[in-house]
Design a protein around this motif. Structure first.
Motif, PDB file in Angstrom:
ATOM      1  N   PHE A 299     -27.308  -9.202 110.216  1.00 23.48           N
ATOM      2  CA  PHE A 299     -26.612  -8.854 108.982  1.00 23.48           C
ATOM      3  C   PHE A 299     -27.653  -8.385 107.963  1.00 23.48           C
ATOM      4  N   GLY A 300     -27.425  -7.214 107.387  1.00 23.01           N
ATOM      5  CA  GLY A 300     -28.337  -6.662 106.390  1.00 23.01           C
ATOM      6  C   GLY A 300     -27.634  -6.427 105.071  1.00 23.01           C
ATOM      7  N   TYR A 301     -28.249  -6.881 103.978  1.00 24.32           N
ATOM      8  CA  TYR A 301     -27.671  -6.726 102.642  1.00 24.32           C
ATOM      9  C   TYR A 301     -28.619  -5.858 101.818  1.00 24.32           C
ATOM     10  N   ILE A 302     -28.150  -4.645 101.489  1.00 29.04           N
ATOM     11  CA  ILE A 302     -28.971  -3.676 100.772  1.00 29.04           C
ATOM     12  C   ILE A 302     -28.651  -3.773  99.282  1.00 29.04           C
ATOM     13  N   ASN A 303     -29.664  -4.060  98.467  1.00 27.69           N
ATOM     14  CA  ASN A 303     -29.462  -4.245  97.032  1.00 27.69           C
ATOM     15  C   ASN A 303     -30.165  -3.141  96.243  1.00 27.69           C
ATOM     16  N   GLY A 304     -29.483  -2.642  95.203  1.00 23.56           N
ATOM     17  CA  GLY A 304     -30.089  -1.655  94.322  1.00 23.56           C
ATOM     18  C   GLY A 304     -29.462  -0.277  94.390  1.00 23.56           C
ATOM     19  N   ASP A 305     -28.462  -0.064  95.280  1.00 20.72           N
ATOM     20  CA  ASP A 305     -27.805   1.245  95.382  1.00 20.72           C
ATOM     21  C   ASP A 305     -26.678   1.321  94.361  1.00 20.72           C
ATOM     22  N   THR A 306     -27.033   1.402  93.082  1.00 24.11           N
ATOM     23  CA  THR A 306     -26.032   1.387  92.015  1.00 24.11           C
ATOM     24  C   THR A 306     -25.190   2.659  91.980  1.00 24.11           C
ATOM     25  N   LEU A 307     -25.685   3.765  92.517  1.00 23.06           N
ATOM     26  CA  LEU A 307     -24.929   5.020  92.513  1.00 23.06           C
ATOM     27  C   LEU A 307     -23.996   5.143  93.705  1.00 23.06           C
ATOM     28  N   GLY A 308     -24.068   4.231  94.636  1.00 18.78           N
ATOM     29  CA  GLY A 308     -23.184   4.284  95.792  1.00 18.78           C
ATOM     30  C   GLY A 308     -23.552   5.357  96.795  1.00 18.78           C
ATOM     31  N   ILE A 309     -24.815   5.809  96.780  1.00 22.34           N
ATOM     32  CA  ILE A 309     -25.241   6.865  97.708  1.00 22.34           C
ATOM     33  C   ILE A 309     -25.120   6.391  99.149  1.00 22.34           C
ATOM     34  N   LEU A 310     -25.451   5.132  99.383  1.00 23.07           N
ATOM     35  CA  LEU A 310     -25.401   4.597 100.747  1.00 23.07           C
ATOM     36  C   LEU A 310     -23.985   4.245 101.201  1.00 23.07           C
TER      37      LEU A 310
END
Length: 308
Positions: A193-204
């Motif tokens: 399980f991977g939790y990606i933090n910091g993509d505030t623009l929703g690019i991912l």
């Protein structure tokens, strides 16, 4: 149909700008790319802006209208159906009143006729049938979440599934120009399980999670390459998975009520296997409805029917 054009750095930003200015949901418009930006990784970046054309469509014709927020008005088709039902009920009541008046005007008012007039059985049967047509609160349940044990970055082994996934995601997001931090964890079965933090623009995330699903698929290929067995990889960013699950559960509730109210099957939009599983699980304990999937990938979708 009315058409509007919007320009932004990426297609997602142009769509978001158009939805905000028009005050509608993505389900209410058709989106067409008029001018593509310069090519880049996954088509998300470029030196030239992206230009899109939005076409407003009627809510009745939009199969995705059920994904609108609960605060928005009900579809016109349902309002028309309710009005027609009320009209037919009023006509039936008027016909009954006329029949009673004619019976009262007849000179022969024998006791036998009075007894016949006092029988309220037909009206009582209609009243008992009315609740069956009203919306029923579906018994919906969220998906069961596995217990995930988080692994500190300094303790990630390079050759472990979680370590391979972390290194791949760090390199990929760097190439995409997204500055993020990634937390990794595993469950009791060894799934990652991977939790990606910091993509505030929703690019991912992309449109309805399409980019996030693509990154998750690529990461899964990287992790399972050359290994025996299969390790499932699940990625999330900005708590998107939980928000999407909540949206799908509310959609399942509305569509189950529609199937119960109309007695006809309701077909949802095409979804990936994970999202279809959320719909099936949410309505598993709901009385009066059944669910199954129809079609072939990528157009496979959930169908909700009333139990006979």
């Amino acid at each position: 149909m009315k058409q509007y054009e919007f320009t932004a750095r990426t297609e997602d930003e142009a769509v978001e700008l158009g939805l905000q200015e028009l005050g509608v949901s993505i389900a209410d418009v058709d989106v067409q790319v008029v001018e593509e930006g310069s090519k880049g990784l996954f088509g998300l970046f470029g030196s030239r802006p992206v230009k899109i054309r939005m076409t407003l469509k009627d809510v009745e014709e939009d199969p995705l209208a059920d994904l609108l927020e609960d605060k928005k008005p009900a579809p016109k088709a349902e309002k028309k159906a309710e009005k027609s039902e009320k009209k037919t009920e009023k006509k039936a009541e008027k016909a009954e009143e006329k029949a009673e008046k004619k019976a009262e005007k007849k000179p022969e008012a024998k006791p036998e006729k009075k007894k016949a007039e006092k029988k309220p059985e037909p009206k009582e049967e209609k009243k008992t049938e009315e609740p069956a047509g009203k919306p029923v609160k579906a018994e919906i349940r969220p998906m069961e979440k596995p217990e995930v044990t988080m692994i500190p970055a300094e303790e990630l082994a390079e050759d472990s599934p979680a370590g391979i996934a972390h290194a791949f995601l760090m390199e990929l997001t760097k190439l995409m120009g997204v500055d993020v931090t990634i937390d990794m964890g595993t469950d009791a079965e060894g799934n990652v399980f991977g939790y990606i933090n910091g993509d505030t623009l929703g690019i991912l995330i992309g449109r309805r999670g399409e980019t996030l699903d693509a990154v998750q698929y690529l990461t899964s290929l990287k992790v399972n390459r050359g290994r025996d067995g299969y390790t499932r990889v699940t990625l999330d960013t900005e708590n998107y998975r939980a928000k999407r699950e909540d949206t799908l559960i509310r959609l399942a509730n509305r569509m189950a009520n529609r199937a119960l109210r109309t007695g006809r099957k309701v077909s949802l939009e095409p979804m990936n296997p994970y999202e279809r599983r959320i719909i099936h699980y949410a309505l598993q304990q709901t009385d009066g409805v059944d669910t199954h999937s129809e079609g072939e990938e990528p157009n496979r979708h959930v169908v909700i029917t009333q139990k006979k």
